[in-house]
Design an enzyme around this catalytic site. Structure first.
Site, PDB file in Angstrom:
ATOM      1  N   GLN A  64      -7.539   0.187   4.017  1.00  0.00           N
ATOM      2  CA  GLN A  64      -8.356  -0.335   5.122  1.00  0.00           C
ATOM      3  C   GLN A  64      -9.754  -0.768   4.683  1.00  0.00           C
ATOM      4  OE1 GLN A  64      -7.451  -1.176   8.047  1.00  0.00           O
ATOM      5  NE2 GLN A  64      -5.456  -0.185   8.233  1.00  0.00           N
ATOM      6  N   GLY A  91       0.792  -1.210   0.000  1.00  0.00           N
ATOM      7  CA  GLY A  91       0.000   0.000   0.000  1.00  0.00           C
ATOM      8  C   GLY A  91       0.831   1.269   0.000  1.00  0.00           C
ATOM      9  N   CYS A 117       2.556   1.898  11.053  1.00  0.00           N
ATOM     10  CA  CYS A 117       3.641   2.686  10.480  1.00  0.00           C
ATOM     11  C   CYS A 117       3.934   3.938  11.300  1.00  0.00           C
ATOM     12  CB  CYS A 117       3.320   3.056   9.038  1.00  0.00           C
ATOM     13  SG  CYS A 117       3.273   1.637   7.933  1.00  0.00           S
TER      14      CYS A 117
END
Length: 379
Positions: A177, A69, A324
């Site tokens: 998501q 992603g 992250c």
């Protein structure tokens, strides 16, 4: 360990794992090679591309496979900047975007682009009026995530995209998501680029997809690149892509039933600490503007890091925000974007449900969190 961090990553689906092994042993050729082994890998790769175009209901010419992603976000945004429809150097994004988008925006600022970061309202939603007020004649790009990774709110991307189209503004959305959890095909028709990540829907890590409208004329980010039609360099991970495709097919086949089950888990979880509900803060909203599988919350008076460690010691894996972002000393970006700062922001933690979460697991975690509230120091 009872796992409640599916928003960070999911275990690899066993069927997808078997396909990974089979593809690794039978379709191991470089998809750019012109011999039979390379052609077999290329044919498998193209069948995966066609399947993602079907799942998103878009042209397969706009499907590019990436390492995840983050890379899909980066390259998708840069592709749109290379194909902007008008002159200008203004970009609009959200204040709570994933770090891959946020850090790119900071880099672009240093290069002379002007960036507007939109805040969230008290429910964790970007107000459409805030967006339209921020838009200018020199706005050339918008990047707003579809589903918030920390509190699970769903942003009004389609409405924003409709406005962008009327103003010749290109729009990218991060669907990491939401893909495989709620329908994203209707959204794909309205945006110019979107990003997804394999390991968020039980595919292998290191796989992702960027969709960029094939009607746009793109410039390669790295000149001379041949893989993925010049979109990115590096030998294509055909086995990983095949496994990700299988995981995507399964996620879509059970999406409605799983969404209903997860909604019931969320209700059972919240009801399990109803007796001490005043000690909890649950961020976000309800209904179609909320992913049921993600709960951003806090226990008043207790730091989220302490809650995480207490849960871990009792056999429950939770998080204090986007994976992250975890490890930084600053509060979760979503808290800052909602105007929540200081002590209250540090109380934030995240619960996320997945396929292996049982009703009893959800209830047990809720009861354990209720017990933690008793550790709040007396004022």
């Amino acid at each position: 360990m009872k796992y409640f961090d599916y928003a960070a990553t999911c275990p690899l689906d066993l069927d997808a794992a078997n396909i990974f092994i089979e593809a690794s042993t039978k379709y191991f050729g470089n998809s750019q090679s012109i011999h039979d082994a390379g052609s077999a890998a290329a044919n498998l790769l193209e069948s995966c591309r066609q399947e993602f175009s079907r799942l998103l209901d878009v042209k397969d010419a706009g499907i590019y496979f990436t390492s995840g992603g983050s890379e899909a976000n980066y390259l998708g945004i840069m592709a749109l900047l290379s194909a902007k429809k008008k002159q200008g150097n203004h970009i609009i994004t959200g204040a709570s975007e994933h770090s891959s988008v946020y850090n790119l925006m900071k880099k672009l600022e240093k290069e002379g682009w002007e960036i507007t970061y939109l805040p969230l309202n008290k429910d964790g939603i970007i107000e459409f009026s805030s967006f339209t007020e921020a838009a200018r004649p020199d706005t050339v790009l918008v990047s707003i995530h579809h589903g918030n990774p920390e509190i699970g709110t769903i942003q009004p991307v389609k409405k924003i995209a409709d406005f962008c189209r009327s103003k010749d503004i290109l729009i990218h959305t991060d669907c990491v998501q939401t893909f495989g959890k709620i329908p994203t095909a209707p959204l794909a028709h309205t945006v110019d680029a979107l990003s997804i990540s394999g390991h968020k829907f039980y595919g292998p890590k290191g796989t992702g997809v960027a969709y960029v409208n094939p009607k746009l004329v793109l410039r390669p980010y790295i000149e001379g690149t041949v893989h993925e039609k010049g979109f990115r360099p590096g030998t294509v991970n055909v086995p990983g892509i095949a496994a990700m495709t299988a995981a995507a097919q399964k996620a879509h086949s059970i999406m409605a039933a799983e969404a209903e089950r997860i909604s019931k888990l969320r209700t059972a979880f919240i009801e399990s600490f109803i007796d001490v509900k005043d000690s909890f803060e649950i961020f976000g909203t309800k209904g179609d503007e909320q992913l049921p599988g993600i709960l951003g919350m806090g226990i008043k008076g207790i730091e989220g890091q302490f809650v995480l460690l207490e849960c871990n010691s009792k056999g429950f894996a939770i998080s204090t925000g986007s994976a992250c972002h975890t490890g930084m000393l600053t509060p979760a970006k979503t808290m800052s974007a909602m105007g929540i700062t200081g002590k209250e922001a540090k109380e934030f933690f995240r619960i996320s449900f997945g396929r292996d979460t049982t009703h009893q697991d959800a209830v047990d975690l809720g009861k354990m969190l209720a017990a933690i509230t008793k550790q709040v120091p007396a004022v």
